[in-house]
Design a protein around this motif. Structure first.
Motif, short mmCIF file in Angstrom:
data_model
loop_
_atom_site.label_atom_id
_atom_site.label_comp_id
_atom_site.label_asym_id
_atom_site.label_seq_id
_atom_site.Cartn_x
_atom_site.Cartn_y
_atom_site.Cartn_z
N MET A 30 0.84 -1.21 0.00
CA MET A 30 0.00 0.00 0.00
C MET A 30 0.88 1.26 0.00
O MET A 30 1.86 1.33 0.73
CB MET A 30 -0.87 -0.03 1.27
CG MET A 30 -1.78 1.15 1.42
SD MET A 30 -3.18 1.04 0.31
CE MET A 30 -4.04 2.54 0.66
N VAL A 31 0.49 2.22 -0.79
CA VAL A 31 1.23 3.49 -0.85
C VAL A 31 0.30 4.61 -0.41
O VAL A 31 -0.84 4.70 -0.87
CB VAL A 31 1.73 3.78 -2.28
CG1 VAL A 31 2.53 5.08 -2.32
CG2 VAL A 31 2.57 2.63 -2.81
N HIS A 32 0.79 5.44 0.50
CA HIS A 32 0.02 6.61 0.91
C HIS A 32 0.72 7.86 0.37
O HIS A 32 1.87 8.12 0.72
CB HIS A 32 -0.05 6.72 2.44
CG HIS A 32 -0.61 5.49 3.08
ND1 HIS A 32 -1.95 5.19 3.06
CD2 HIS A 32 0.00 4.48 3.74
CE1 HIS A 32 -2.16 4.05 3.71
NE2 HIS A 32 -0.99 3.60 4.12
N PHE A 33 0.03 8.60 -0.46
CA PHE A 33 0.53 9.91 -0.89
C PHE A 33 0.10 10.88 0.21
O PHE A 33 -1.09 10.96 0.55
CB PHE A 33 -0.08 10.31 -2.23
CG PHE A 33 0.49 9.53 -3.37
CD1 PHE A 33 1.52 10.05 -4.14
CD2 PHE A 33 0.01 8.25 -3.67
CE1 PHE A 33 2.07 9.33 -5.19
CE2 PHE A 33 0.56 7.53 -4.72
CZ PHE A 33 1.58 8.06 -5.48
N VAL A 34 1.06 11.60 0.76
CA VAL A 34 0.76 12.46 1.90
C VAL A 34 1.20 13.90 1.61
O VAL A 34 2.34 14.13 1.18
CB VAL A 34 1.47 11.95 3.18
CG1 VAL A 34 1.27 12.91 4.35
CG2 VAL A 34 0.95 10.56 3.57
N GLY A 35 0.31 14.84 1.86
CA GLY A 35 0.67 16.25 1.77
C GLY A 35 1.42 16.65 3.03
O GLY A 35 0.90 16.49 4.14
N ALA A 36 2.62 17.17 2.86
CA ALA A 36 3.48 17.49 4.01
C ALA A 36 3.11 18.82 4.65
O ALA A 36 3.57 19.15 5.74
CB ALA A 36 4.93 17.54 3.57
N GLY A 37 2.28 19.61 3.96
CA GLY A 37 2.10 20.99 4.38
C GLY A 37 3.21 21.83 3.76
O GLY A 37 4.16 21.30 3.16
N CYS A 38 3.09 23.16 3.94
CA CYS A 38 3.97 24.03 3.16
C CYS A 38 5.29 24.35 3.84
O CYS A 38 6.13 25.04 3.25
CB CYS A 38 3.23 25.30 2.77
SG CYS A 38 2.65 26.25 4.17
N ASP A 94 -3.61 5.48 -1.64
CA ASP A 94 -4.60 6.51 -1.30
C ASP A 94 -3.88 7.85 -1.10
O ASP A 94 -2.65 7.92 -1.18
CB ASP A 94 -5.48 6.12 -0.10
CG ASP A 94 -4.69 5.93 1.18
OD1 ASP A 94 -3.51 6.33 1.24
OD2 ASP A 94 -5.25 5.36 2.15
N VAL A 95 -4.66 8.89 -0.86
CA VAL A 95 -4.10 10.25 -0.80
C VAL A 95 -4.56 10.94 0.48
O VAL A 95 -5.75 10.93 0.79
CB VAL A 95 -4.55 11.09 -2.02
CG1 VAL A 95 -3.91 12.47 -1.99
CG2 VAL A 95 -4.22 10.39 -3.33
N CYS A 96 -3.62 11.52 1.20
CA CYS A 96 -3.94 12.31 2.40
C CYS A 96 -3.62 13.78 2.07
O CYS A 96 -2.47 14.10 1.75
CB CYS A 96 -3.08 11.80 3.56
SG CYS A 96 -3.19 12.82 5.03
N PRO A 97 -4.60 14.66 2.13
CA PRO A 97 -4.34 16.05 1.72
C PRO A 97 -3.39 16.78 2.66
O PRO A 97 -3.11 16.31 3.76
CB PRO A 97 -5.73 16.70 1.75
CG PRO A 97 -6.54 15.86 2.67
CD PRO A 97 -5.98 14.46 2.60
N GLY A 98 -2.93 17.94 2.22
CA GLY A 98 -2.03 18.74 3.04
C GLY A 98 -2.37 20.21 2.95
O GLY A 98 -3.21 20.62 2.14
N VAL A 99 -1.72 21.01 3.77
CA VAL A 99 -1.93 22.47 3.74
C VAL A 99 -1.09 23.05 2.61
O VAL A 99 0.14 23.06 2.69
CB VAL A 99 -1.50 23.11 5.08
CG1 VAL A 99 -1.62 24.63 5.01
CG2 VAL A 99 -2.34 22.57 6.24
N SER A 100 -1.75 23.48 1.57
CA SER A 100 -1.02 24.04 0.43
C SER A 100 -0.34 25.36 0.82
O SER A 100 -0.81 26.07 1.72
CB SER A 100 -1.99 24.30 -0.72
OG SER A 100 -1.32 25.00 -1.74
N SER A 101 0.71 25.70 0.10
CA SER A 101 1.36 26.99 0.35
C SER A 101 0.39 28.14 0.07
O SER A 101 0.57 29.23 0.61
CB SER A 101 2.64 27.13 -0.46
OG SER A 101 2.40 26.94 -1.82
#
Ligand code: SAH
Length: 251
Positions: free
Chosen positions: A1-9, A104-111
């Motif tokens: 399983m691969v998780h794409f994770v948004g790290a935040g800005c 799957d994808v975990c969203p992040g805080v965009s710049s």
């Protein structure tokens, strides 16, 4: 399983609770080292295998994932900000789908959110603009003809420009020729939420000069529009004379 994770800005505590948990459970982490705060790797468990994608091709990233999958390991692919914005994730999704690898994808805080917070600004001010145009100046990546900056500029809406600080001369020209007035306020937000964050404000007609004087070349957003000014209308939502689903108007 691969998780794409948004790290935040930037700031390491701007990752989501879910993203931090996924990082702490990962056997393999592939992070975009040029933009992701290295402090985030402190969430990783002991013995976690770590790769920096800055020097890798798509094919090499996929190879690392394939090898992890073959051993039944969990991979986190850590992307800066939110993965959906200039994240080059779609090609990874499709490569994994073709290999039958689940993700799957975990969203992040965009710049773009980080920059608004740094400025204490609201992009969608009543009476000013109810639209945010998220775009970039054309560089090595071509932009479709109908999305040329001067066409988008004609709307006079709030504009958030990624990946464009190094192209300030053409940026200023296109925005002015497209229809923003020379006095339109602009903010250059460098490294939003990082310790060395910098906010520089100017008028559109001074953009090129200001960017050059401050030597801003990358990791910056350029924000354009009258949402940066002082005039706006009050919201209807909190107006005492306005009835909403939850509150009657005051008499
Ligand atoms: N997915 C990311 C954007 C990746 S593209 C996001 O959602 O933010 C990389 C560009 O994002 C940079 O060139 C810069 O324009 C912008 N950027 C990334 N981090 C930033 C930050 N902390 N402050 C200002 N701009 C940033």
């Amino acid at each position: 399983m691969v998780h794409f994770v948004g790290a935040g800005c930037g700031a390491s505590d701007l990752i989501t609770v879910r993203g931090a948990r996924l990082l702490s459970e990962a056997d393999v982490i592939i992070h975009a080292g040029s933009l992701v705060n290295p402090e985030l790797l402190n969430y990783a468990k002991e013995g976690c295998e770590i790769h920096d994608s800055a020097s890798m091709t798509l094919e090499q990233v996929v190879e690392v994932v394939k090898a992890a999958e073959a051993k039944g390991k969990h991979t986190v692919r850590l992307h800066t900000g939110d993965p959906s914005i200039y994240g080059a994730v779609r090609e990874q999704f499709d490569a994994l789908t073709a290999l039958g690898i689940d993700y799957d994808v975990c969203p992040g805080v965009s710049s773009m959110s980080g920059a608004a917070a740094a400025l204490k600004a609201e992009y969608t001010l009543p009476g000013v603009s109810q639209t945010v145009i998220v775009t970039r100046m054309e560089g090595r990546t071509p932009v479709p003809e109908k999305e040329k900056l001067r066409l988008l500029a004609a709307h006079g809406a709030t504009m958030v420009l990624f990946l464009s600080a190094g192209l300030s001369e053409s940026l200023q020209r296109e925005l002015l020729e497209g229809g923003y007035g020379p006095e339109t306020p602009v903010a250059i937000v460098y490294k939003a939420s990082w310790p060395d964050e910098k906010i520089i404000c100017c008028r559109l007609c001074d953009l090129k000069e200001t960017v050059e004087k401050n030597n801003v070349k990358k990791t910056a957003l350029i924000l354009v529009g009258r949402f940066l000014g002082d005039e706006y209308a009050r919201s209807k939502l909190y107006d005492p004379s306005f009835t909403t689903e939850f509150r009657g108007a005051e008499k």
